[in-house]
Scaffold this motif. Structure first.
Motif, PDB file in Angstrom:
ATOM      1  N   TYR A  62       0.840  -1.201   0.000  1.00  0.00           N
ATOM      2  CA  TYR A  62       0.000   0.000   0.000  1.00  0.00           C
ATOM      3  C   TYR A  62       0.877   1.254   0.000  1.00  0.00           C
ATOM      4  CZ  TYR A  62      -3.972  -2.997   1.246  1.00  0.00           C
ATOM      5  OH  TYR A  62      -4.947  -3.963   1.241  1.00  0.00           O
ATOM      6  N   GLU A  63       1.914   1.231   0.812  1.00  0.00           N
ATOM      7  CA  GLU A  63       2.810   2.379   0.891  1.00  0.00           C
ATOM      8  C   GLU A  63       3.557   2.581  -0.422  1.00  0.00           C
ATOM      9  OE1 GLU A  63       5.183   1.291   4.213  1.00  0.00           O
ATOM     10  OE2 GLU A  63       3.682   1.906   5.715  1.00  0.00           O
ATOM     11  N   GLY A  64       4.037   1.489  -1.013  1.00  0.00           N
ATOM     12  CA  GLY A  64       4.737   1.586  -2.285  1.00  0.00           C
ATOM     13  C   GLY A  64       3.821   2.039  -3.408  1.00  0.00           C
ATOM     14  N   ALA A  65       2.573   1.537  -3.394  1.00  0.00           N
ATOM     15  CA  ALA A  65       1.619   1.913  -4.425  1.00  0.00           C
ATOM     16  C   ALA A  65       1.294   3.406  -4.349  1.00  0.00           C
ATOM     17  CB  ALA A  65       0.338   1.098  -4.268  1.00  0.00           C
ATOM     18  N   ALA A  66       1.228   3.919  -3.126  1.00  0.00           N
ATOM     19  CA  ALA A  66       0.960   5.359  -2.951  1.00  0.00           C
ATOM     20  C   ALA A  66       2.087   6.171  -3.579  1.00  0.00           C
ATOM     21  CB  ALA A  66       0.819   5.680  -1.469  1.00  0.00           C
ATOM     22  N   ALA A  67       3.315   5.700  -3.429  1.00  0.00           N
ATOM     23  CA  ALA A  67       4.456   6.408  -4.023  1.00  0.00           C
ATOM     24  C   ALA A  67       4.410   6.332  -5.553  1.00  0.00           C
ATOM     25  CB  ALA A  67       5.764   5.819  -3.508  1.00  0.00           C
ATOM     26  N   VAL A  68       4.042   5.173  -6.082  1.00  0.00           N
ATOM     27  CA  VAL A  68       3.940   5.031  -7.543  1.00  0.00           C
ATOM     28  C   VAL A  68       2.888   5.980  -8.102  1.00  0.00           C
ATOM     29  CG1 VAL A  68       3.255   3.466  -9.419  1.00  0.00           C
ATOM     30  CG2 VAL A  68       4.740   2.637  -7.580  1.00  0.00           C
ATOM     31  N   LEU A  69       1.738   6.021  -7.463  1.00  0.00           N
ATOM     32  CA  LEU A  69       0.646   6.866  -7.945  1.00  0.00           C
ATOM     33  C   LEU A  69       0.934   8.349  -7.703  1.00  0.00           C
ATOM     34  CD1 LEU A  69      -2.416   4.713  -6.801  1.00  0.00           C
ATOM     35  CD2 LEU A  69      -1.489   4.954  -9.114  1.00  0.00           C
ATOM     36  N   ASP A  70       1.678   8.636  -6.656  1.00  0.00           N
ATOM     37  CA  ASP A  70       2.025  10.031  -6.380  1.00  0.00           C
ATOM     38  C   ASP A  70       2.954  10.578  -7.463  1.00  0.00           C
ATOM     39  OD1 ASP A  70       2.020  12.367  -4.617  1.00  0.00           O
ATOM     40  OD2 ASP A  70       4.144  11.924  -4.331  1.00  0.00           O
ATOM     41  N   GLY A  71       3.801   9.713  -7.999  1.00  0.00           N
ATOM     42  CA  GLY A  71       4.712  10.143  -9.062  1.00  0.00           C
ATOM     43  C   GLY A  71       4.129   9.964 -10.442  1.00  0.00           C
ATOM     44  N   PHE A  72       2.868   9.552 -10.486  1.00  0.00           N
ATOM     45  CA  PHE A  72       2.222   9.274 -11.771  1.00  0.00           C
ATOM     46  C   PHE A  72       1.728  10.568 -12.408  1.00  0.00           C
ATOM     47  CE2 PHE A  72       0.440   6.190 -14.611  1.00  0.00           C
ATOM     48  CZ  PHE A  72      -0.596   6.862 -15.238  1.00  0.00           C
ATOM     49  N   GLU A  73       2.011  10.706 -13.720  1.00  0.00           N
ATOM     50  CA  GLU A  73       1.586  11.906 -14.420  1.00  0.00           C
ATOM     51  C   GLU A  73       0.465  11.560 -15.370  1.00  0.00           C
ATOM     52  OE1 GLU A  73       3.505  15.639 -16.900  1.00  0.00           O
ATOM     53  OE2 GLU A  73       4.597  13.769 -16.706  1.00  0.00           O
TER      54      GLU A  73
END
Length: 259
Positions: A248-259
């Protein structure tokens, strides 16, 4: 066709991309995005291919082409394409983050991107499909594709079948086509006949996990499909629900950097 060769010709690929202004611009924009953080800017498709590498470049190109195919001002389709891109990014991240799963990152990404490509076709082709789709998305018991078919009595078909036919015509790998065709089949993980390869089951499981992570991170809710296929997906991937917190934490980082 060039990209799936044993030794793709990057120069030839660059020329193919340069022939399409929209594709060239999209690939250059991707390479120059903060997501990758390259120190130097690229100014040509050839440079973008070099710095991104073939796998990442092919994923970017697939996403750009998918949006071009379904170019529309319909917000439903725009939202769907954005969601598909996010699921693709998460799918690739899941596969790359845990090598023990045994799925190549680019295959997981491509499956996630094209998994629901049949939905835009259905929305455009059938005026009544939007209602069937809304009902399927909120159904917690019946199979997603069964709800779709029941909602189109004049022509009972579903997005998984349409999507599998689309990617077959686009020359995507057979394993991806097969996984797309049966990714809502609640019996797929229980199949012991060997008809559905383990590699397909893992792709399907990664897709459901990626969708679940996206739903949790962005909407703070559990998707209906996770309730039907979540436990079996985790079992196929060798994961446990109680150990998903880092994901969940890693996915949040992926989506946060998603453009």
């Amino acid at each position: 066709a060039e990209m799936i060769k044993d030794s793709p010709n990057l120069r030839h690929l660059g020329h193919l991309i340069e022939a399409d202004m929209g594709l060239s611009a999209g690939l250059i924009k991707t390479a120059n995005s903060p997501y990758f953080g390259f120190r130097s800017k690229v100014f040509s498709p050839q440079e973008a291919l070099t710095v991104l590498g073939l796998d990442v470049a092919s994923q970017a190109i697939a996403g750009i082409i998918l949006r071009k195919v379904f170019a529309t001002s319909d917000p439903r389709i725009e939202n769907l394409l954005t969601a598909s891109a996010q699921v693709a990014a998460l799918s690739g991240w899941i596969a790359g983050n845990d090598k023990s799963i045994g799925v190549l990152t680019n295959l997981a990404y491509t499956f996630g991107l094209f998994r629901d490509c049949g939905i835009p076709v259905m929305l455009v082709r059938f005026p009544t499909y939007a209602r069937a789709l809304e009902k399927a998305n909120s159904e917690f018991l019946l199979e997603f594709t069964r709800v779709e078919q029941d909602g189109l009595p004049e022509f009972p078909i579903d997005h998984a079948l349409v999507g599998s036919l689309l990617v077959e015509s686009w020359w995507l790998p057979e394993g991806i086509r097969r996984a797309i065709q049966c990714h809502h089949d609640v019996k797929v993980f229980a199949d012991k006949s060997g008809e559905i390869p383990l590699s397909c089951k893992k792709l399907i499981a990664i897709g459901h996990l990626a969708e679940h992570l996206r739903s949790e991170v962005l909407n703070n809710r559990i998707s209906m499909e996770w309730g039907k296929l979540g436990a079996a997906s985790l079992d196929i991937l060798g994961l446990e629900e109680k150990k998903l917190l880092p994901l969940y934490e890693g996915a949040a980082a992926v989506l946060d950097g998603f453009e």
